[in-house]
Design a protein around this motif. Structure first.
Motif, PDB file in Angstrom:
ATOM      1  N   GLY A   1      35.157  12.614 -41.583  1.00  0.00           N
ATOM      2  CA  GLY A   1      36.493  12.188 -41.162  1.00  0.00           C
ATOM      3  C   GLY A   1      37.543  12.691 -42.110  1.00  0.00           C
ATOM      4  N   VAL A   2      38.550  11.851 -42.324  1.00  0.00           N
ATOM      5  CA  VAL A   2      39.701  12.266 -43.115  1.00  0.00           C
ATOM      6  C   VAL A   2      39.316  12.394 -44.583  1.00  0.00           C
ATOM      7  CG1 VAL A   2      42.031  11.616 -43.844  1.00  0.00           C
ATOM      8  CG2 VAL A   2      41.276  11.175 -41.516  1.00  0.00           C
ATOM      9  N   VAL A   3      39.821  13.456 -45.201  1.00  0.00           N
ATOM     10  CA  VAL A   3      39.581  13.672 -46.627  1.00  0.00           C
ATOM     11  C   VAL A   3      40.849  13.392 -47.418  1.00  0.00           C
ATOM     12  CG1 VAL A   3      39.120  15.420 -48.368  1.00  0.00           C
ATOM     13  CG2 VAL A   3      37.749  15.320 -46.309  1.00  0.00           C
ATOM     14  N   GLY A   4      41.965  13.948 -46.959  1.00  0.00           N
ATOM     15  CA  GLY A   4      43.210  13.759 -47.693  1.00  0.00           C
ATOM     16  C   GLY A   4      44.298  14.628 -47.095  1.00  0.00           C
ATOM     17  N   ARG A   5      45.279  14.950 -47.918  1.00  0.00           N
ATOM     18  CA  ARG A   5      46.398  15.776 -47.446  1.00  0.00           C
ATOM     19  C   ARG A   5      46.800  16.736 -48.549  1.00  0.00           C
ATOM     20  NH1 ARG A   5      51.235  13.400 -49.518  1.00  0.00           N
ATOM     21  NH2 ARG A   5      50.812  11.363 -50.460  1.00  0.00           N
ATOM     22  N   ILE A   6      47.507  17.790 -48.090  1.00  0.00           N
ATOM     23  CA  ILE A   6      47.930  18.806 -49.051  1.00  0.00           C
ATOM     24  C   ILE A   6      49.177  18.312 -49.776  1.00  0.00           C
ATOM     25  CG2 ILE A   6      48.887  21.126 -49.246  1.00  0.00           C
ATOM     26  CD1 ILE A   6      47.054  21.998 -47.020  1.00  0.00           C
ATOM     27  N   ILE A   7      49.102  18.419 -51.092  1.00  0.00           N
ATOM     28  CA  ILE A   7      50.261  17.986 -51.895  1.00  0.00           C
ATOM     29  C   ILE A   7      50.913  19.160 -52.603  1.00  0.00           C
ATOM     30  CG2 ILE A   7      49.440  15.634 -52.257  1.00  0.00           C
ATOM     31  CD1 ILE A   7      48.501  16.603 -55.062  1.00  0.00           C
ATOM     32  N   ALA A   8      50.277  20.293 -52.616  1.00  0.00           N
ATOM     33  CA  ALA A   8      50.890  21.487 -53.197  1.00  0.00           C
ATOM     34  C   ALA A   8      50.288  22.683 -52.480  1.00  0.00           C
ATOM     35  CB  ALA A   8      50.628  21.568 -54.694  1.00  0.00           C
ATOM     36  N   CYS A   9      51.164  23.610 -52.115  1.00  0.00           N
ATOM     37  CA  CYS A   9      50.679  24.721 -51.304  1.00  0.00           C
ATOM     38  C   CYS A   9      51.183  26.044 -51.855  1.00  0.00           C
ATOM     39  CB  CYS A   9      51.155  24.539 -49.859  1.00  0.00           C
ATOM     40  SG  CYS A   9      50.431  25.726 -48.720  1.00  0.00           S
TER      41      CYS A   9
ATOM     42  N   VAL B   1      38.572  -9.191 -39.929  1.00  0.00           N
ATOM     43  CA  VAL B   1      37.971  -8.001 -40.528  1.00  0.00           C
ATOM     44  C   VAL B   1      36.552  -8.357 -40.972  1.00  0.00           C
ATOM     45  CG1 VAL B   1      38.155  -6.234 -42.309  1.00  0.00           C
ATOM     46  CG2 VAL B   1      40.217  -7.258 -41.352  1.00  0.00           C
ATOM     47  N   LYS B   2      35.626  -7.526 -40.624  1.00  0.00           N
ATOM     48  CA  LYS B   2      34.231  -7.777 -40.987  1.00  0.00           C
ATOM     49  C   LYS B   2      33.668  -6.561 -41.741  1.00  0.00           C
ATOM     50  CE  LYS B   2      33.327 -10.650 -36.956  1.00  0.00           C
ATOM     51  NZ  LYS B   2      32.582 -10.781 -35.675  1.00  0.00           N
ATOM     52  N   VAL B   3      32.663  -6.865 -42.462  1.00  0.00           N
ATOM     53  CA  VAL B   3      31.955  -5.763 -43.140  1.00  0.00           C
ATOM     54  C   VAL B   3      31.290  -4.868 -42.091  1.00  0.00           C
ATOM     55  CG1 VAL B   3      30.061  -5.170 -44.705  1.00  0.00           C
ATOM     56  CG2 VAL B   3      31.545  -7.141 -45.198  1.00  0.00           C
ATOM     57  N   GLY B   4      31.506  -3.612 -42.233  1.00  0.00           N
ATOM     58  CA  GLY B   4      30.946  -2.643 -41.286  1.00  0.00           C
ATOM     59  C   GLY B   4      31.935  -2.150 -40.258  1.00  0.00           C
ATOM     60  N   ASP B   5      33.128  -2.745 -40.267  1.00  0.00           N
ATOM     61  CA  ASP B   5      34.151  -2.273 -39.325  1.00  0.00           C
ATOM     62  C   ASP B   5      34.541  -0.835 -39.657  1.00  0.00           C
ATOM     63  OD1 ASP B   5      34.274  -4.481 -37.778  1.00  0.00           O
ATOM     64  OD2 ASP B   5      35.993  -5.407 -38.823  1.00  0.00           O
ATOM     65  N   LYS B   6      34.690  -0.039 -38.610  1.00  0.00           N
ATOM     66  CA  LYS B   6      35.111   1.350 -38.778  1.00  0.00           C
ATOM     67  C   LYS B   6      36.629   1.431 -38.773  1.00  0.00           C
ATOM     68  CE  LYS B   6      31.199   3.661 -38.688  1.00  0.00           C
ATOM     69  NZ  LYS B   6      30.777   4.516 -39.815  1.00  0.00           N
ATOM     70  N   LEU B   7      37.207   2.224 -39.633  1.00  0.00           N
ATOM     71  CA  LEU B   7      38.643   2.457 -39.679  1.00  0.00           C
ATOM     72  C   LEU B   7      38.931   3.864 -39.176  1.00  0.00           C
ATOM     73  CD1 LEU B   7      39.544   1.020 -43.220  1.00  0.00           C
ATOM     74  CD2 LEU B   7      39.445  -0.182 -41.029  1.00  0.00           C
ATOM     75  N   ILE B   8      39.963   3.960 -38.350  1.00  0.00           N
ATOM     76  CA  ILE B   8      40.390   5.273 -37.860  1.00  0.00           C
ATOM     77  C   ILE B   8      41.881   5.417 -38.108  1.00  0.00           C
ATOM     78  CG2 ILE B   8      38.598   5.428 -36.083  1.00  0.00           C
ATOM     79  CD1 ILE B   8      40.683   4.514 -34.039  1.00  0.00           C
ATOM     80  N   THR B   9      42.313   6.642 -38.081  1.00  0.00           N
ATOM     81  CA  THR B   9      43.743   6.886 -38.327  1.00  0.00           C
ATOM     82  C   THR B   9      44.562   6.400 -37.127  1.00  0.00           C
ATOM     83  OG1 THR B   9      43.425   9.105 -37.451  1.00  0.00           O
ATOM     84  CG2 THR B   9      43.398   8.853 -39.843  1.00  0.00           C
ATOM     85  N   SER B  10      45.752   5.922 -37.452  1.00  0.00           N
ATOM     86  CA  SER B  10      46.633   5.403 -36.382  1.00  0.00           C
ATOM     87  C   SER B  10      47.589   6.467 -35.869  1.00  0.00           C
ATOM     88  CB  SER B  10      47.428   4.203 -36.908  1.00  0.00           C
ATOM     89  OG  SER B  10      48.332   4.644 -37.922  1.00  0.00           O
TER      90      SER B  10
ATOM     91  N   GLY C   1      43.079   8.690 -34.376  1.00  0.00           N
ATOM     92  CA  GLY C   1      41.715   8.585 -33.884  1.00  0.00           C
ATOM     93  C   GLY C   1      40.643   9.244 -34.739  1.00  0.00           C
ATOM     94  N   ILE C   2      41.009   9.696 -35.911  1.00  0.00           N
ATOM     95  CA  ILE C   2      40.005  10.332 -36.775  1.00  0.00           C
ATOM     96  C   ILE C   2      39.400   9.268 -37.697  1.00  0.00           C
ATOM     97  CG2 ILE C   2      39.555  12.167 -38.432  1.00  0.00           C
ATOM     98  CD1 ILE C   2      40.547  13.161 -35.732  1.00  0.00           C
ATOM     99  N   THR C   3      38.113   9.283 -37.847  1.00  0.00           N
ATOM    100  CA  THR C   3      37.424   8.290 -38.678  1.00  0.00           C
ATOM    101  C   THR C   3      37.864   8.423 -40.127  1.00  0.00           C
ATOM    102  OG1 THR C   3      35.508   8.466 -37.232  1.00  0.00           O
ATOM    103  CG2 THR C   3      35.184   7.376 -39.349  1.00  0.00           C
ATOM    104  N   VAL C   4      38.044   7.291 -40.755  1.00  0.00           N
ATOM    105  CA  VAL C   4      38.498   7.288 -42.137  1.00  0.00           C
ATOM    106  C   VAL C   4      37.429   6.701 -43.058  1.00  0.00           C
ATOM    107  CG1 VAL C   4      40.213   6.382 -43.745  1.00  0.00           C
ATOM    108  CG2 VAL C   4      40.905   7.122 -41.480  1.00  0.00           C
ATOM    109  N   GLY C   5      36.891   5.549 -42.673  1.00  0.00           N
ATOM    110  CA  GLY C   5      35.906   4.929 -43.559  1.00  0.00           C
ATOM    111  C   GLY C   5      35.333   3.672 -42.932  1.00  0.00           C
ATOM    112  N   THR C   6      34.548   2.950 -43.759  1.00  0.00           N
ATOM    113  CA  THR C   6      33.871   1.742 -43.292  1.00  0.00           C
ATOM    114  C   THR C   6      34.130   0.616 -44.280  1.00  0.00           C
ATOM    115  OG1 THR C   6      32.115   3.150 -42.399  1.00  0.00           O
ATOM    116  CG2 THR C   6      31.649   0.792 -42.572  1.00  0.00           C
ATOM    117  N   VAL C   7      34.374  -0.549 -43.737  1.00  0.00           N
ATOM    118  CA  VAL C   7      34.596  -1.722 -44.587  1.00  0.00           C
ATOM    119  C   VAL C   7      33.276  -2.145 -45.216  1.00  0.00           C
ATOM    120  CG1 VAL C   7      35.323  -4.133 -44.613  1.00  0.00           C
ATOM    121  CG2 VAL C   7      36.515  -2.484 -43.162  1.00  0.00           C
TER     122      VAL C   7
END
Lengths: 172, 294
Positions: free
Chosen positions: B159-167, B216-225, B234-240
């Motif tokens: 899923g998501v890793v991060g964003r560009i801060i310098a290019c 919020v429960k342990v194991g819930d999936k987080l996605i980008t809003s 809709g991109i997966t971000v992480g898990t609680v």
């Protein structure tokens, strides 16, 4: 006449025996192919053919032919017979050439091996192909001529050094 | 007569040979060659020591040659074989690395197919990473030459890793989600509750600004809003992984494990600016239509 001269034929018979033993052991180690194994006894036969010692040289040639046939794959009568034929053929040649030129002696020994190989090849059962016989015969003749050179040189040197006063005797 | 007397020894010799050979042949035929057998046995017995000595000498010599003299060549050959072996090992490792890379890129391609928006993105290799424990930044081998710009999102297989801060023209820095300065607007996939994912400086993130009563429960999936205008929706971000309520606070304390391992990332997928990409697409469409019209 020296007493030792009575044992002259025995010397060459034993020499032929040990020379054959050396051939069968030495040449495989040197990598000489069996089809080209030289027959150093022909050097002795050639040398004896040039000796004017009458019956002694004949008996010595007989001993050489017999001793060499003991290690041959065709014992019977063929090998000693051919060697004796070569002996008599050589004795008909000019002995001066034999005694003073070692290379002709070696060539004669090689020719003798050529004749022997052809005869033995033709008499072998089953007969090998003609090409194999020819190649083997020339290979044997060449190697025999090459390897008999030092032996003939050594024997001739001995004969020159111990040339008997009485031509009918020999002292070794 | 003189001639005959001169040739008498030869005739005598020939006769003797003939008699001897005849006797040998006859004896051999009758007794099965026992004469030669006895003579051969005697000859073998006499010559055995000589043959054994010759064989011993030659065997010893050949052994000496094989085991000592030829060792010089063996040593050189050994060095050459070692060098070849090292080269082959290196090539095998290279092939294994290529195979692993191929597998990862294949998975990345599958990930790209699952999200249409990623079709506009480009793959980039990680060519460096910050060594400071307080910052979590990657350096990739794509930059403005590949239409990348600031705040372009970066993804990996999970899923998501991060964003560009310098290019730069050919390289860019990617701020990972776990960095303390990173933040991302997310929703819980199960119940669509919104929150802000913040980096903590460790390998975990924190889901902030959720009320105590939030489901919020342990194991819930987080996605980008998609509301932060950086990451597409809709991109997966992480898990609680942990949920707790602070004793005197109004918000929950939630720890989230991102879908990537910051220590093992080797390729990322970066999406150029959406506006830029759309413009490029429009330009391409225009060019294509003009070409077709001509």
């Amino acid at each position: 006449m020296s007493t030792l001269s009575l044992f002259f034929p025995l010397y060459f018979t034993l020499a032929a025996l040990f020379l054959t033993a050396i051939e069968t052991t030495l040449f495989p180690h040197l990598g000489v192919p069996s089809v080209c194994t030289p027959d150093l006894n022909l050097a002795l036969i050639t040398f004896l053919a040039s000796c004017s010692l009458g019956w002694r040289s004949f008996l010595a040639a007989l001993g050489v032919a017999f001793a060499s046939s003991l290690y041959s794959s065709s014992p019977g009568i063929i090998q000693p017979g051919i060697m004796l034929f070569i002996f008599f053929t050589g004795s008909r040649l000019n002995q001066t050439i034999f005694m003073n030129n070692i290379l002709p002696q070696a060539v004669f020994a090689g020719s003798g091996k050529l004749v022997m190989t052809v005869f033995l090849g033709l008499l072998a059962a089953p007969s090998p192909p003609f090409s194999t016989t020819v190649i083997g015969a020339f290979g044997c003749a060449l190697t025999t001529a090459l390897f008999t050179l030092p032996i003939l040189a050594y024997l001739n040197m001995l004969q020159e050094r111990f040339r008997p006063v009485n031509p009918d005797s020999i002292a070794l | 007569m003189p001639v005959l007397s001169r040739r008498l020894p030869w005739l005598f010799s020939l006769a003797l040979i003939f008699i001897f050979l005849t006797l040998c042949v006859n004896y051999g035929l009758r007794s099965g060659g026992s004469l030669f057998t006895i003579a051969e046995r005697s000859a073998l017995t006499m010559t055995y020591p000589l043959q054994k000595s010759i064989d011993f000498v030659f065997t010893l010599s050949s052994d000496f040659l094989d085991r000592y003299i030829k060792l010089v060549d063996v040593k050189e050959r050994n060095h050459k074989l070692k060098a070849d072996n090292d080269l082959l090992k290196f090539r095998i490792e290279q092939l294994q690395e290529t195979q692993n890379e191929n597998r990862r890129l294949h998975q990345l391609l599958n990930f790209k197919k699952q999200h249409e928006i990623l079709n506009q993105g480009i793959a980039a290799h990680v060519i460096g990473r910050q060594t400071s424990p307080l910052s979590h930044i990657l350096v990739i081998d794509c930059g403005s030459n590949q239409n990348l710009d600031l705040n372009n999102p970066a993804f990996t297989l999970g899923g998501v890793v991060g964003r560009i801060i310098a290019c730069g023209p050919q390289s860019a820095k990617v701020l990972l989600l776990i960095d303390r300065n990173s933040a991302c607007d997310v929703i819980i996939q199960r119940n669509r509750i919104r929150g802000v994912l913040q980096g903590t400086g460790t390998n975990l993130c924190r889901l902030a600004y959720l009320q105590r009563t939030a489901d919020v429960k342990v194991g819930d999936k987080l996605i980008t809003s998609g509301l932060d205008s950086i990451f597409p929706k809709g991109i997966t971000v992480g898990t609680v992984i942990t949920v707790s309520n602070e004793s005197d606070g109004l918000i929950k304390k939630i720890q989230v494990r991102p879908e990537f391992d910051p220590d093992t990332i080797e390729e990322v997928y970066v999406i150029p600016s959406l506006a830029t990409a759309a413009a490029d697409n429009q330009a391409q469409l225009t060019t294509t239509s003009q070409t077709t019209g001509e």
